[in-house]
Design an enzyme around this catalytic site. Structure first.
Site, PDB file in Angstrom:
ATOM      1  CG  ASP A   1       0.140  -7.167  13.126  1.00 40.72           C
ATOM      2  OD1 ASP A   1       0.025  -7.634  12.793  1.00 40.72           O
ATOM      3  OD2 ASP A   1       0.046  -5.811  12.758  1.00 40.72           O
TER       4      ASP A   1
ATOM      5  CG  ASP B   1      -2.701   6.645  -8.299  1.00 47.81           C
ATOM      6  OD1 ASP B   1      -2.727   6.791  -9.873  1.00 47.81           O
ATOM      7  OD2 ASP B   1      -2.018   7.058  -7.593  1.00 47.81           O
TER       8      ASP B   1
HETATM    9  P1  NAD Z   1       5.486  -3.876   5.672  1.00 47.43           P
HETATM   10  O1  NAD Z   1       7.080  -3.770   5.552  1.00 47.43           O
HETATM   11  O2  NAD Z   1       5.534  -3.133   4.512  1.00 47.43           O
HETATM   12  O3  NAD Z   1       4.893  -3.530   6.870  1.00 47.43           O
HETATM   13  C1  NAD Z   1       3.655  -2.403   7.156  1.00 47.43           C
HETATM   14  C2  NAD Z   1       3.465  -2.306   7.888  1.00 47.43           C
HETATM   15  O4  NAD Z   1       2.014  -2.525   8.413  1.00 47.43           O
HETATM   16  C3  NAD Z   1       4.078  -3.004   9.295  1.00 47.43           C
HETATM   17  O5  NAD Z   1       4.373  -2.053  10.136  1.00 47.43           O
HETATM   18  C4  NAD Z   1       2.513  -4.144   9.983  1.00 47.43           C
HETATM   19  O6  NAD Z   1       3.008  -4.608  10.559  1.00 47.43           O
HETATM   20  C5  NAD Z   1       1.669  -3.084   9.312  1.00 47.43           C
HETATM   21  N1  NAD Z   1       0.482  -4.062   9.332  1.00 47.43           N
HETATM   22  C6  NAD Z   1       0.175  -5.364   9.153  1.00 47.43           C
HETATM   23  N2  NAD Z   1      -0.894  -5.761   8.511  1.00 47.43           N
HETATM   24  C7  NAD Z   1      -1.475  -4.721   9.561  1.00 47.43           C
HETATM   25  C8  NAD Z   1      -3.334  -4.465  10.129  1.00 47.43           C
HETATM   26  N3  NAD Z   1      -4.073  -5.526   9.891  1.00 47.43           N
HETATM   27  N4  NAD Z   1      -2.770  -3.561  11.138  1.00 47.43           N
HETATM   28  C9  NAD Z   1      -2.567  -3.155  10.466  1.00 47.43           C
HETATM   29  N5  NAD Z   1      -1.331  -2.599  10.536  1.00 47.43           N
HETATM   30  C10 NAD Z   1      -1.159  -4.496  10.164  1.00 47.43           C
HETATM   31  O7  NAD Z   1       4.701  -4.877   4.746  1.00 47.43           O
HETATM   32  P2  NAD Z   1       3.697  -6.322   5.470  1.00 47.43           P
HETATM   33  O8  NAD Z   1       4.488  -6.218   7.125  1.00 47.43           O
HETATM   34  O9  NAD Z   1       4.495  -7.870   5.360  1.00 47.43           O
HETATM   35  O10 NAD Z   1       3.111  -5.844   5.890  1.00 47.43           O
HETATM   36  C11 NAD Z   1       2.552  -6.128   4.903  1.00 47.43           C
HETATM   37  C12 NAD Z   1       0.966  -4.726   4.190  1.00 47.43           C
HETATM   38  O11 NAD Z   1       1.013  -3.955   4.457  1.00 47.43           O
HETATM   39  C13 NAD Z   1       0.196  -5.225   3.461  1.00 47.43           C
HETATM   40  O12 NAD Z   1      -1.026  -6.298   3.669  1.00 47.43           O
HETATM   41  C14 NAD Z   1      -0.535  -3.715   3.488  1.00 47.43           C
HETATM   42  O13 NAD Z   1      -1.908  -2.970   4.266  1.00 47.43           O
HETATM   43  C15 NAD Z   1       0.664  -2.874   4.396  1.00 47.43           C
HETATM   44  N6  NAD Z   1       0.632  -1.693   3.569  1.00 47.43           N
HETATM   45  C16 NAD Z   1       0.497  -0.919   3.383  1.00 47.43           C
HETATM   46  C17 NAD Z   1       1.383   0.457   2.682  1.00 47.43           C
HETATM   47  C18 NAD Z   1       0.529   2.204   3.294  1.00 47.43           C
HETATM   48  O14 NAD Z   1      -0.132   1.959   4.554  1.00 47.43           O
HETATM   49  N7  NAD Z   1       0.926   2.883   2.811  1.00 47.43           N
HETATM   50  C19 NAD Z   1       1.379   0.212   1.718  1.00 47.43           C
HETATM   51  C20 NAD Z   1       1.505  -1.096   1.280  1.00 47.43           C
HETATM   52  C21 NAD Z   1       1.243  -2.447   2.571  1.00 47.43           C
END
Ligand code: NAD
Length: 278
Positions: A56, A160
């Site tokens: 993703d 936050d």
């Molecule tokens: P990353 O490597 O930190 O991975 C974040 C995880 O989110 C991965 O497992 C990815 O597959 C999953 N993910 C991404 N889009 C998704 C979706 N639409 N539905 C379900 N899971 C999804 O970062 P990345 O892969 O570059 O992804 C960036 C995304 O990470 C941001 O858009 C944000 O949504 C997410 N994120 C989540 C958290 C959290 O859950 N606490 C914190 C920061 C960012």
């Protein structure tokens, strides 16, 4: 499901892969097939179809590479791990993908994206698009901000920060924040609090809000300082944000329609529940 129009019968294909061994292997195989096939033209410029190989996160990067060409581009995601939310094919299903693209008639599945407009104290305006979500936080001290929904002052937020997610982004950061999972065919934004302060003096609604596509969300910070703004996988530190506005964009992201498309709820179950006991 609607159709894209091609001016000729050749599909212009861009292939983008992350740095993992398995992704590079899949990319090499696709390059080899498309290079010798007169029905396809490999190019990074003005492609009809962008194939993202990885997960993703890789699809998010591919989206941002082509976010100014959304009206003419369709995406396909290949996952080299387990099934993702933006990825219709696994790495062992490449032959099926090639076959589907050969028979492709331009069918697409489209989902809403987020438009962000930030105004800074110096008058600078920053515009961006997000596929998953945008957040605004004040790291150094509590963020105090007025929240407007469609120009109505809704609440004074302390905490936050806040997240504004698309329907397809609702399963990402939004879910970790306690937001609802929204089916991607519902054209709405979701406003979700990040650690709000709630006591006898300060009050926020406490639930995430689903805002229809005609309405705009505006966050007006009440204190000067550095604000940390995220747009999908990118983060920026901005001085003195005067207001942040969030809309559903007039453009959508389009995916190549896949005959064997896994349903949204199956993906949710696969990602968060797993196998059920019989
Ligand atoms: P990353 O490597 O930190 O991975 C974040 C995880 O989110 C991965 O497992 C990815 O597959 C999953 N993910 C991404 N889009 C998704 C979706 N639409 N539905 C379900 N899971 C999804 O970062 P990345 O892969 O570059 O992804 C960036 C995304 O990470 C941001 O858009 C944000 O949504 C997410 N994120 C989540 C958290 C959290 O859950 N606490 C914190 C920061 C960012």
């Amino acid at each position: 499901m609607t159709q894209m129009n091609y001016t000729d019968n050749v599909i212009r294909v861009a292939i983008i892969a992350n740095g993992k061994y398995q992704s590079k292997r899949v990319a090499s195989k696709l390059f080899a097939v498309f290079r010798d096939d007169p029905d396809f033209y490999l190019t990074k410029k003005k492609p009809d179809v962008v194939i993202s190989i990885g997960g993703d996160g890789m699809l998010l990067s591919a989206f941002h590479m082509y976010e100014n060409e959304l009206d003419s581009v369709r995406f396909v995601g290949i996952h080299t791990g387990h099934l993702g939310f933006y990825t219709d094919y696994r790495d062992f299903e490449i032959d099926k993908l090639i076959e589907n693209l050969r028979e492709d008639k331009g069918d697409k599945v489209s989902y809403p994206i987020l438009k962000i407009v930030l105004t800074l104290e110096n008058g600078r305006i920053i515009k961006a698009r997000a596929l998953n979500e945008a957040t605004i936080k004040r790291i150094e001290k509590t963020m105090v901000a007025d929240v407007y929904i469609n120009n109505v002052r809704f609440e004074s937020f302390r905490g936050d920060g806040m997240s504004i997610s698309t329907p397809t982004g609702s399963t990402a950061y939004n879910k970790s924040l306690g937001g609802a999972i929204l089916h991607p065919t519902i054209e709405a934004l979701q406003l979700t609090e990040i650690s709000s302060l709630n006591n006898l003096v300060f009050r926020t609604v406490g639930s995430s809000l689903i805002i229809p596509k005609e309405e705009m969300i505006e966050i007006v910070p009440q204190r000067t300082g550095i604000y940390t703004v995220s747009v999908d996988n990118k983060t920026y530190n901005l001085k003195n944000v005067v207001k942040a506005q969030y809309y559903i964009d007039s453009e959508k992201i389009h995916f190549v329609s896949t005959p064997s498309h896994t349903s949204f709820w199956e993906r949710v179950q696969d990602a968060f529940i797993g196998e059920l006991d019989s």
